[in-house]
Scaffold this active site. Structure first.
Site, PDB file in Angstrom:
ATOM      1  N   ASP A   8       0.728  -1.097  -0.134  1.00  0.00           N
ATOM      2  CA  ASP A   8       0.206   0.105   0.043  1.00  0.00           C
ATOM      3  C   ASP A   8       0.943   1.218  -0.113  1.00  0.00           C
ATOM      4  O   ASP A   8       2.280   1.068  -0.299  1.00  0.00           O
ATOM      5  CB  ASP A   8      -0.827   0.140   1.045  1.00  0.00           C
ATOM      6  CG  ASP A   8      -0.177   0.189   2.605  1.00  0.00           C
ATOM      7  OD1 ASP A   8       1.026   0.199   2.569  1.00  0.00           O
ATOM      8  OD2 ASP A   8      -0.983   0.130   3.708  1.00  0.00           O
ATOM      9  N   CYS A  65       2.975  -3.388   3.936  1.00  0.00           N
ATOM     10  CA  CYS A  65       2.400  -2.092   4.472  1.00  0.00           C
ATOM     11  C   CYS A  65       3.140  -1.569   5.601  1.00  0.00           C
ATOM     12  O   CYS A  65       4.181  -1.484   5.561  1.00  0.00           O
ATOM     13  CB  CYS A  65       0.989  -2.652   4.829  1.00  0.00           C
ATOM     14  SG  CYS A  65       0.680  -3.760   6.048  1.00  0.00           S
ATOM     15  N   THR A  67       2.700  -1.894   8.718  1.00  0.00           N
ATOM     16  CA  THR A  67       3.373  -2.874   9.901  1.00  0.00           C
ATOM     17  C   THR A  67       3.674  -4.066   9.248  1.00  0.00           C
ATOM     18  O   THR A  67       4.217  -5.010  10.068  1.00  0.00           O
ATOM     19  CB  THR A  67       2.222  -2.970  11.044  1.00  0.00           C
ATOM     20  OG1 THR A  67       1.146  -3.272  10.495  1.00  0.00           O
ATOM     21  CG2 THR A  67       2.209  -1.607  11.734  1.00  0.00           C
ATOM     22  N   HIS A 133       7.777 -30.817  10.753  1.00  0.00           N
ATOM     23  CA  HIS A 133       7.135 -29.695  10.673  1.00  0.00           C
ATOM     24  C   HIS A 133       6.009 -30.038   9.666  1.00  0.00           C
ATOM     25  O   HIS A 133       4.885 -29.125   9.446  1.00  0.00           O
ATOM     26  CB  HIS A 133       8.100 -28.559   9.970  1.00  0.00           C
ATOM     27  CG  HIS A 133       9.148 -28.257  10.948  1.00  0.00           C
ATOM     28  ND1 HIS A 133       8.860 -27.841  12.235  1.00  0.00           N
ATOM     29  CD2 HIS A 133      10.481 -28.529  10.907  1.00  0.00           C
ATOM     30  CE1 HIS A 133       9.891 -27.669  12.711  1.00  0.00           C
ATOM     31  NE2 HIS A 133      10.984 -28.056  12.188  1.00  0.00           N
TER      32      HIS A 133
HETATM   33  C1  RB5 Z   1      -2.119   2.536   6.665  1.00  0.00           C
HETATM   34  O1  RB5 Z   1      -2.090   3.717   7.466  1.00  0.00           O
HETATM   35  C2  RB5 Z   1      -1.717   1.374   7.601  1.00  0.00           C
HETATM   36  O2  RB5 Z   1      -2.697   0.990   8.249  1.00  0.00           O
HETATM   37  C3  RB5 Z   1      -1.258   0.017   6.711  1.00  0.00           C
HETATM   38  O3  RB5 Z   1      -0.408   0.121   6.110  1.00  0.00           O
HETATM   39  C4  RB5 Z   1      -1.035  -0.976   7.536  1.00  0.00           C
HETATM   40  O4  RB5 Z   1       0.035  -0.720   8.439  1.00  0.00           O
HETATM   41  C5  RB5 Z   1      -2.187  -2.241   8.175  1.00  0.00           C
HETATM   42  O5  RB5 Z   1      -1.889  -3.068   8.702  1.00  0.00           O
END
Ligand code: RB5
Length: 150
Positions: A8, A65, A67, A133
């Site tokens: 994203d 993204c 996190t 595993h």
């Molecule tokens: C975007 O602000 C953020 O929420 C997205 O990149 C991500 O970290 C969501 O898990």
């Protein structure tokens, strides 16, 4: 191996750094977007990359993204996908050797590029150990068959 890449807006810069890395290493890849830092929903780009995995166009995915968490949540809704959010090389190594993770998720807001590239390199190069595993992965697949609608 062909790697699906997606992010994203919050993961865009890190994804582009990872893309430069895979290009330099001659690793086949497909970039499923996003293509700039305008705000988008990570869900849509995880979905595009996972469609690339399910169709067989790509073997593995690296999703970024803010996190790594949202991307991981979406990717793990797909049957056969084992997505691992990783913050360090040890997690990346274990996600491959023990979990046979076919999707790596990273946080563009928590990892500098140099650390992320070490994680990517470890994740791409660590083989799955199998053995004990596999029994555990078989149990995960059984849960998928029981609970996922296709
Ligand atoms: C975007 O602000 C953020 O929420 C997205 O990149 C991500 O970290 C969501 O898990």
């Amino acid at each position: 191996m062909k790697v699906a890449l997606a992010s994203d807006h919050a993961g865009y810069a890190l994804k582009m750094g990872i893309k430069d890395y895979v290009v330099k290493k001659g690793i086949a890849h497909q970039d499923y977007g996003t293509h700039n830092e305008e705000s988008v929903d990570y869900v849509d780009f995880a979905e595009k990359a996972m469609d690339g995995i399910l169709s067989g166009d790509c073997d593995r995915a690296i999703l970024v993204c803010g996190t790594g968490l949202g991307m991981g949540i979406v990717a793990n809704k797909y049957s056969g996908v084992r997505a691992a959010p990783c913050c360090d090389e040890y997690m990346a190594e274990m996600s491959r050797s023990h979990n046979d993770a076919n999707c790596l998720t990273l946080g563009g807001r928590i990892l500098p590029l140099d650390e992320a590239l070490l994680i990517v390199e470890t994740w791409l190069n660590t083989p799955y150990e199998g053995g004990r595993h596999q029994l555990r992965l078989d149990k995960i697949h059984a849960i998928e068959r029981k609970n996922f609608k296709s």
